[in-house]
Write an enzyme that holds these catalytic residues in place. Structure first.
Site, short mmCIF file in Angstrom:
data_model
loop_
_atom_site.label_atom_id
_atom_site.label_comp_id
_atom_site.label_asym_id
_atom_site.label_seq_id
_atom_site.Cartn_x
_atom_site.Cartn_y
_atom_site.Cartn_z
N TYR A 74 -7.59 26.63 21.41
CA TYR A 74 -6.71 27.07 20.31
C TYR A 74 -6.92 28.54 19.94
O TYR A 74 -6.63 28.93 18.81
CB TYR A 74 -6.96 26.19 19.08
CG TYR A 74 -6.32 24.81 19.16
CD1 TYR A 74 -4.94 24.67 19.37
CD2 TYR A 74 -7.08 23.65 19.02
CE1 TYR A 74 -4.34 23.41 19.43
CE2 TYR A 74 -6.48 22.39 19.08
CZ TYR A 74 -5.11 22.28 19.28
OH TYR A 74 -4.52 21.03 19.33
N ASN A 117 -0.84 14.97 14.06
CA ASN A 117 0.38 14.71 14.84
C ASN A 117 0.12 14.10 16.21
O ASN A 117 0.92 14.21 17.14
CB ASN A 117 1.26 15.98 14.92
CG ASN A 117 0.56 17.13 15.59
OD1 ASN A 117 -0.55 16.98 16.13
ND2 ASN A 117 1.18 18.29 15.60
P1 TYD Z 1 0.93 24.69 17.55
O1 TYD Z 1 0.33 25.17 18.83
O2 TYD Z 1 1.70 25.67 16.72
O3 TYD Z 1 1.90 23.44 17.78
P2 TYD Z 1 1.98 22.39 18.98
O4 TYD Z 1 0.81 21.47 18.89
O5 TYD Z 1 3.29 21.65 18.74
O6 TYD Z 1 2.02 23.17 20.27
O7 TYD Z 1 -0.23 24.13 16.60
C1 TYD Z 1 -1.32 23.44 17.14
C2 TYD Z 1 -1.69 22.35 16.19
O8 TYD Z 1 -2.12 22.91 14.96
C3 TYD Z 1 -0.54 21.42 15.81
O9 TYD Z 1 -0.30 20.44 16.77
C4 TYD Z 1 -1.02 20.86 14.52
C5 TYD Z 1 -1.83 22.00 13.90
N1 TYD Z 1 -1.07 22.69 12.84
C6 TYD Z 1 -1.40 22.46 11.52
O10 TYD Z 1 -2.32 21.67 11.21
N2 TYD Z 1 -0.69 23.10 10.56
C7 TYD Z 1 0.33 23.95 10.83
O11 TYD Z 1 0.96 24.51 9.90
C8 TYD Z 1 0.66 24.19 12.19
C9 TYD Z 1 1.78 25.13 12.57
C10 TYD Z 1 -0.06 23.53 13.18
#
Ligand code: TYD
Length: 210
Positions: A109, A172
Site C-alpha cells: 500500500y 470491503n
Molecule cells: P484503494 O487502493 O483506493 O482502493 P481499491 O482497494 O478499490 O483498489 O484503497 C485501498 C483500500 O484502502 C481500500 O480497499 C479500502 C481502504 N480505504 C479506506 O479505508 N478508506 C478510504 O477512504 C479509501 C479510499 C480506501
C-alpha cells in the site's frame, strides 16, 4: 497481357493477406498487436509472472492478484469468492493463506502511505490472516475489478463482491490489482516464482476461441 496477369496475381495475394488479417506489404505497423489494448502489458519472458502469448491468444496469460482481506476470511467468504473467479472462467495459478507483515503491507500500500486512513488500513490488514491468489486469463485485471466492484461498498453494484458482501469502505472484503503493471508488482511482492503453477485447463477451447 503479362502485365495484366501480374496485376491479377498481385490483387489475389493482397486479398489473401487481407483475409488473414495481415497488413499490405510495405505497410507493416511498428506497433505490435498487443500494444493496441491499454489493459495489456508488453509480452514478457515465457513462464514469467506476467503476460505471455505462448498460447497464441493475446492477453490470455494476463494475471492479477486477488486477496480476501481479514474481514472476508473471518466471515468465511473465501469459498464464495474463489467460486466467482472459477465460474467466470479464470484459472487459479497461486493461492495461500498468511498473516501479512507490516513490511509487506507497507510495500503493498505504499501509494497510500500519505492518506489519513492508511494507519487504520494497515492495522486492519494485519489483524488476521488473508488469502491471496493469482488468477489468470483474458483481461483478468479489468474484469476482476468489475467483479469486485467500487472501493466504497455503498457505491458498489449488487452482483459485485463488495456490493454483495460489504457495507463500509474500511471493511470491503477483497483486494484486486488495479492495472496490469500493478498486478505484476503485487504478484512479485506476495508470491515467489515457485509458488505459482502453470497448468493447462481442460476447458480451454470452451473458454477461448482457438
Ligand atoms: P484503494 O487502493 O483506493 O482502493 P481499491 O482497494 O478499490 O483498489 O484503497 C485501498 C483500500 O484502502 C481500500 O480497499 C479500502 C481502504 N480505504 C479506506 O479505508 N478508506 C478510504 O477512504 C479509501 C479510499 C480506501
Amino acid at each position: 497481357m503479362v502485365l495484366f496477369q501480374r496485376y491479377l496475381l498481385r490483387n489475389l495475394v493482397l486479398q489473401g493477406r487481407r483475409h488473414l488479417g495481415l497488413p499490405r506489404p510495405g505497410k507493416e505497423s511498428s506497433t505490435p498487436a498487443w500494444a493496441s489494448d491499454k489493459a495489456r502489458s508488453p509480452p514478457s519472458r515465457s513462464g514469467s509472472l506476467g503476460y505471455s502469448t505462448s498460447s497464441g491468444i493475446a492477453g490470455v496469460k494476463e494475471r492479477t492478484l486477488i486477496a480476501v482481506k481479514p474481514d472476508g476470511v473471518q466471515r468465511r467468504l473465501v469459498g464464495q469468492i474463489v467460486q466467482r473467479f472459477e465460474q467466470r472462467g479464470f484459472r487459479l495459478v497461486g493461492l495461500k493463506m498468511l498473516k501479512a507483515s507490516d513490511d509487506l503491507l507497507s510495500q503493498h500500500y505504499h501509494d497510500l502511505s500519505k492518506k489519513p486512513f492508511y494507519p487504520n488500513l494497515l492495522r486492519y490488514m494485519s489483524s488476521g490472516p488473508v488469502v491471496v491468489m493469482v488468477w489468470e486469463g483474458h483481461n483478468v485485471v479489468r474484469t476482476s475489478r468489475m467483479m469486485v466492484g467500487n472501493t466504497n461498498p455503498a457505491e458498489a453494484h449488487a452482483g459485485t463482491i463488495r456490493g454483495d458482501f460489504s457495507i463500509h469502505i474500511s471493511r470491503n472484503v477483497v483486494h484486486a490489482s488495479d492495472s496490469v503493471e500493478g498486478a505484476q508488482r503485487e504478484i512479485q511482492l506476495w508470491f515467489s516464482r515457485k509458488e505459482l503453477t502453470d497448468w493447462d485447463c481442460c476447458d480451454h477451447s470452451s473458454t477461448y476461441q482457438v
